[in-house]
Design a protein around this motif. Structure first.
Motif, short mmCIF file in Angstrom:
data_model
loop_
_atom_site.label_atom_id
_atom_site.label_comp_id
_atom_site.label_asym_id
_atom_site.label_seq_id
_atom_site.Cartn_x
_atom_site.Cartn_y
_atom_site.Cartn_z
N LYS A 1 -0.99 13.86 9.75
CA LYS A 1 -1.45 12.63 9.45
C LYS A 1 -0.96 11.68 8.71
O LYS A 1 -0.09 12.17 7.68
N PRO A 2 -0.35 10.46 9.13
CA PRO A 2 -0.72 9.69 10.09
C PRO A 2 -0.03 10.09 11.41
O PRO A 2 -0.39 9.66 12.56
N ALA A 3 1.03 10.63 11.27
CA ALA A 3 2.14 11.30 12.19
C ALA A 3 2.74 12.73 11.98
O ALA A 3 2.84 12.83 10.82
N LYS A 4 3.02 13.43 13.08
CA LYS A 4 3.59 14.48 12.84
C LYS A 4 4.85 14.33 11.99
O LYS A 4 5.95 13.48 12.37
N GLU A 5 5.03 15.39 11.16
CA GLU A 5 6.34 15.37 10.28
C GLU A 5 6.57 17.05 9.74
O GLU A 5 5.48 17.39 9.13
N PHE A 6 7.56 17.47 9.76
CA PHE A 6 7.86 18.95 9.40
C PHE A 6 8.99 18.88 8.33
O PHE A 6 9.91 18.36 8.54
N LYS B 1 8.39 28.93 12.57
CA LYS B 1 9.24 28.46 13.82
C LYS B 1 9.22 26.82 13.83
O LYS B 1 8.24 26.15 13.67
N LEU B 2 10.47 26.56 13.91
CA LEU B 2 10.49 25.04 14.17
C LEU B 2 11.71 24.52 15.16
O LEU B 2 12.67 24.81 14.90
N ASP B 3 11.20 24.10 16.51
CA ASP B 3 12.10 23.82 17.45
C ASP B 3 12.34 22.17 17.53
O ASP B 3 11.59 21.54 17.64
N GLU C 1 0.83 -1.10 0.19
CA GLU C 1 0.14 0.16 -0.04
C GLU C 1 0.82 1.23 -0.14
O GLU C 1 1.93 1.39 0.60
N ASP C 2 0.59 2.30 -0.52
CA ASP C 2 1.00 3.61 -0.69
C ASP C 2 1.12 4.26 0.84
O ASP C 2 0.15 3.94 1.56
N ASP C 3 2.19 5.06 1.09
CA ASP C 3 2.07 5.62 2.25
C ASP C 3 1.43 7.02 1.88
O ASP C 3 1.76 7.65 1.15
N ILE C 4 0.38 7.39 2.81
CA ILE C 4 -0.25 8.55 2.69
C ILE C 4 -0.15 9.49 3.85
O ILE C 4 -0.43 8.88 4.96
N SER C 5 -0.10 10.81 3.55
CA SER C 5 0.00 11.68 4.73
C SER C 5 -0.73 13.12 4.55
O SER C 5 -0.77 13.44 3.10
N SER C 6 -0.97 13.91 5.23
CA SER C 6 -1.84 15.13 4.59
C SER C 6 -1.48 16.03 5.82
O SER C 6 -1.16 15.70 7.10
N GLY C 7 -1.78 17.30 5.44
CA GLY C 7 -1.43 18.52 6.52
C GLY C 7 -1.49 19.81 5.70
O GLY C 7 -2.48 19.90 5.07
N TYR D 1 11.95 16.87 10.14
CA TYR D 1 11.82 16.58 11.72
C TYR D 1 10.75 15.86 11.60
O TYR D 1 9.56 16.03 11.31
N ARG D 2 10.97 14.47 12.26
CA ARG D 2 9.80 13.36 12.88
C ARG D 2 10.05 13.25 14.24
O ARG D 2 10.63 12.73 15.01
N PRO D 3 8.98 13.98 15.02
CA PRO D 3 9.02 13.98 16.46
C PRO D 3 8.76 12.59 17.03
O PRO D 3 9.79 12.36 17.86
N ALA D 4 8.09 11.80 16.45
CA ALA D 4 7.86 10.49 17.00
C ALA D 4 9.06 9.68 17.01
O ALA D 4 9.32 8.84 17.73
N ALA D 5 9.55 9.67 15.96
CA ALA D 5 10.79 8.76 15.58
C ALA D 5 12.07 9.30 16.14
O ALA D 5 12.96 8.69 16.30
N ARG D 6 11.76 10.70 16.64
CA ARG D 6 12.93 11.33 17.34
C ARG D 6 14.24 11.31 16.38
O ARG D 6 15.32 11.18 16.78
#
Length: 230
Positions: A82-87, A213-215, A56-62, A98-103
């Motif tokens: 979605k599906p997880a925070k990514e900046f 701003k991105l900390d 399946e394709d990886d799908i994200s939105s924001g 930056y991917r906070p959940a994956a640190r």
């Protein structure tokens, strides 16, 4: 003569008119739009299709924000929720992912104006510099397509050097044929994997620069320096 018949007869002429634009004219329209619409914001729907492994394709939105002030390089921020925070952030000569959940985070500093324009093109599909595009890519007009109800002009960019940008087979840009801003972009890797970004609810209204701003908590994050990436 009935209106329907007139429309049928006019279709070839309308198609011919649409195709009379040259690559240089389309690129010029892109640059003019960059000056005409210094502020862009809206929603993004991103799909990653793996050309190597079936699945399946990886799908994200924001959301996304783009700001261009004077002769300064653009500021670009993409917040995926979605599906997880990514900046993704490009500003002040740096690129950050930056991917906070994956640190984890990827950072490239000391971008020149031209290098930043190339990063915008390769990593995000948001190409806008004619000089950079012509330097690294062979550009062709594919035609016109309607994307989410918007008539677009489709450009295809193929690297002149297969090793630069490394691993990139082509980049496709669907540009609003009236405003000449991106409606959809697709970065296609040499192995067939591609990342498609669909932009919607696009607004040209001004917004606060605080969105950029991105900390990134340095001590808690595994940071990869992309200084050797060409």
């Amino acid at each position: 003569m009935a209106l329907g018949l007139w429309l049928v007869l006019l279709q070839p002429l309308l198609a011919l008119s649409a195709q009379t634009l040259t690559v240089d004219q389309v690129l010029k329209n892109m640059e003019d739009a960059n000056a005409k619409y210094p502020s862009l914001q809206g929603k993004i729907f991103k799909t990653k299709h793996d050309g190597v492994f079936a699945g399946e394709d990886d799908i994200s939105s924001g959301k996304f924000w783009i700001l261009h002030t004077g002769n300064s390089p653009r500021q670009i921020k993409i917040d995926l929720d979605k599906p997880a925070k990514e900046f993704f952030l490009i500003e002040k000569g740096s690129f950050k992912h930056y991917r906070p959940a994956a640190r984890d985070a990827e950072i490239k500093n000391n971008l020149t104006k031209d290098t930043q324009a190339e990063f915008e093109c390769v990593f995000l599909g948001l190409c806008q510099s004619s000089a950079v595009i012509k330097q690294y890519y062979n550009v062709s007009l594919v035609g016109q397509e309607t994307i989410t109800g918007i008539k677009t002009t489709l450009l295809e960019l193929k690297p002149k050097d297969k090793n630069h940008p490394k691993g990139i087979g082509s980049i496709r840009l669907w540009l609003d044929s009236a405003k000449w801003i991106p409606v959809q972009t697709r970065v296609i890797e040499s192995n067939g994997t591609y990342i498609n970004a669909l932009y919607s609810n696009i607004s040209t209204a001004k917004f606060s620069t605080s969105v950029f701003k991105l900390d990134i908590p340095v001590k808690e994050t595994n940071i990869t320096d992309l200084k050797d990436l060409k």
